[in-house]
Design a protein around this motif. Structure first.
Motif, short mmCIF file in Angstrom:
data_model
loop_
_atom_site.label_atom_id
_atom_site.label_comp_id
_atom_site.label_asym_id
_atom_site.label_seq_id
_atom_site.Cartn_x
_atom_site.Cartn_y
_atom_site.Cartn_z
N PRO A 72 0.82 -1.22 0.00
CA PRO A 72 0.00 0.00 0.00
C PRO A 72 0.85 1.26 0.00
N GLY A 73 0.55 2.18 -0.90
CA GLY A 73 1.28 3.41 -1.02
C GLY A 73 2.53 3.32 -1.87
N THR A 74 2.95 2.11 -2.23
CA THR A 74 4.16 1.91 -3.01
C THR A 74 3.80 1.66 -4.47
N ALA A 75 4.56 2.23 -5.39
CA ALA A 75 4.28 2.05 -6.82
C ALA A 75 4.31 0.57 -7.18
N LYS A 76 3.36 0.16 -7.98
CA LYS A 76 3.28 -1.23 -8.43
C LYS A 76 4.13 -1.41 -9.68
N PRO A 77 4.71 -2.59 -9.88
CA PRO A 77 5.47 -2.84 -11.10
C PRO A 77 4.63 -2.56 -12.34
N GLY A 78 5.18 -1.83 -13.26
CA GLY A 78 4.47 -1.49 -14.50
C GLY A 78 3.53 -0.31 -14.39
N ASN A 213 15.70 -1.54 -8.74
CA ASN A 213 15.03 -2.55 -7.92
C ASN A 213 13.83 -1.93 -7.20
N PRO A 214 12.71 -2.62 -7.13
CA PRO A 214 12.41 -3.95 -7.65
C PRO A 214 11.65 -3.90 -8.99
N TYR A 215 11.92 -2.88 -9.77
CA TYR A 215 11.18 -2.68 -11.02
C TYR A 215 12.05 -2.95 -12.24
N ASN A 216 13.01 -3.86 -12.11
CA ASN A 216 14.01 -4.02 -13.15
C ASN A 216 13.95 -5.38 -13.85
N ALA A 217 12.76 -5.82 -14.22
CA ALA A 217 12.64 -7.06 -15.00
C ALA A 217 13.36 -6.89 -16.33
N ILE A 224 8.45 1.29 -13.77
CA ILE A 224 7.40 2.30 -13.64
C ILE A 224 7.71 3.44 -14.62
N ALA A 225 6.68 4.12 -15.09
CA ALA A 225 6.87 5.10 -16.16
C ALA A 225 6.09 6.38 -15.91
#
Length: 227
Positions: A72-78, A213-217, A224-225
């Motif tokens: 909650p409150g943290t950006a979701k992947p993508g 991290n942790p958005y580095n697939a 995130i964009a």
């Protein structure tokens, strides 16, 4: 990351590797940089931002455990944000594990080909147009993040593909790549900038992404964009 002494000339490079100490950030997947405290003999020098971890101030606190992506409150992947919207992200690098930041891309400004003159890029700059991705970083966690650096901010072309990035060693007044100052505690903010290169005047850098991290697939689907 070592401190870079002030130079009379500004150097840069483009490519997919680190060459002779000149850093490119094309498709790098390394950790964020945690530069050591700058030496007093090099005031105003700008650290390189090649994305490779190199330690941090020995006394830096480790902080609390950061919320994972999707909490909650943290950006979701993508997740996609509008320019000017803040994304809450965990920062889990080096001595700053457990930190939290609010990252906001505030503007994407088009430069001119002439801006690249004097950067020793040679033929690699032919036809390319620089764009300046301006962003702010706010410490929203409990960790002192003195001298930490946020990398992995890159440009997106109109078709959604990643623009080539350019890292500058030295002071480039058009786009100052700043690390966090001493005493960067909760509530404090810092502005910084990343350079993206459009391949031609007919192609624009239309957005930006953060792929740390942790958005580095590997396929960038979790970055995130901002558009």
């Amino acid at each position: 990351m070592s401190t870079i002494s002030m130079r009379r000339s500004v150097l840069a490079t483009v490519g997919l590797a680190v060459v002779g100490g000149l850093a490119l950030t094309g498709c790098e997947s390394g950790d964020e940089a945690s530069p050591a405290q700058p030496a007093a003999s090099a005031p105003g020098s700008a650290p390189a931002t090649s994305g490779a971890p190199s330690g941090a101030p020995s006394g830096a606190p480790s902080g609390d455990s950061a919320a994972p992506a999707g909490a909650p409150g943290t950006a979701k992947p993508g997740q996609v944000f509008k320019i000017g919207e803040a994304a809450e992200i965990p920062y889990d690098y080096g001595d700053f594990k457990g930190s939290r930041l609010a990252l906001t891309v505030t503007a994407i400004e088009q430069g001119t080909a002439a801006d690249l003159e004097g950067l020793n890029l040679g033929d690699k700059a032919n036809g390319k147009v620089p764009y300046y991705i301006r962003f702010t970083i706010k410490n929203i966690g409990t960790t002192d993040m003195s001298y930490a650096s946020v990398g992995h901010v890159k440009g997106l072309l109109g078709d959604g593909s990643e623009a080539q990035s350019l890292a500058v060693i030295g002071r480039f007044e058009k786009c100052k790549q700043e690390s966090m100052p001493k005493g960067f505690a909760n509530g404090q903010s810092q502005t910084s900038c990343a350079i993206a290169l459009a391949p031609s005047a007919q192609t624009k850098v239309a957005g930006a992404q953060y792929a740390g991290n942790p958005y580095n697939a590997a396929n960038r689907s979790e970055a995130i964009a901002w558009k």
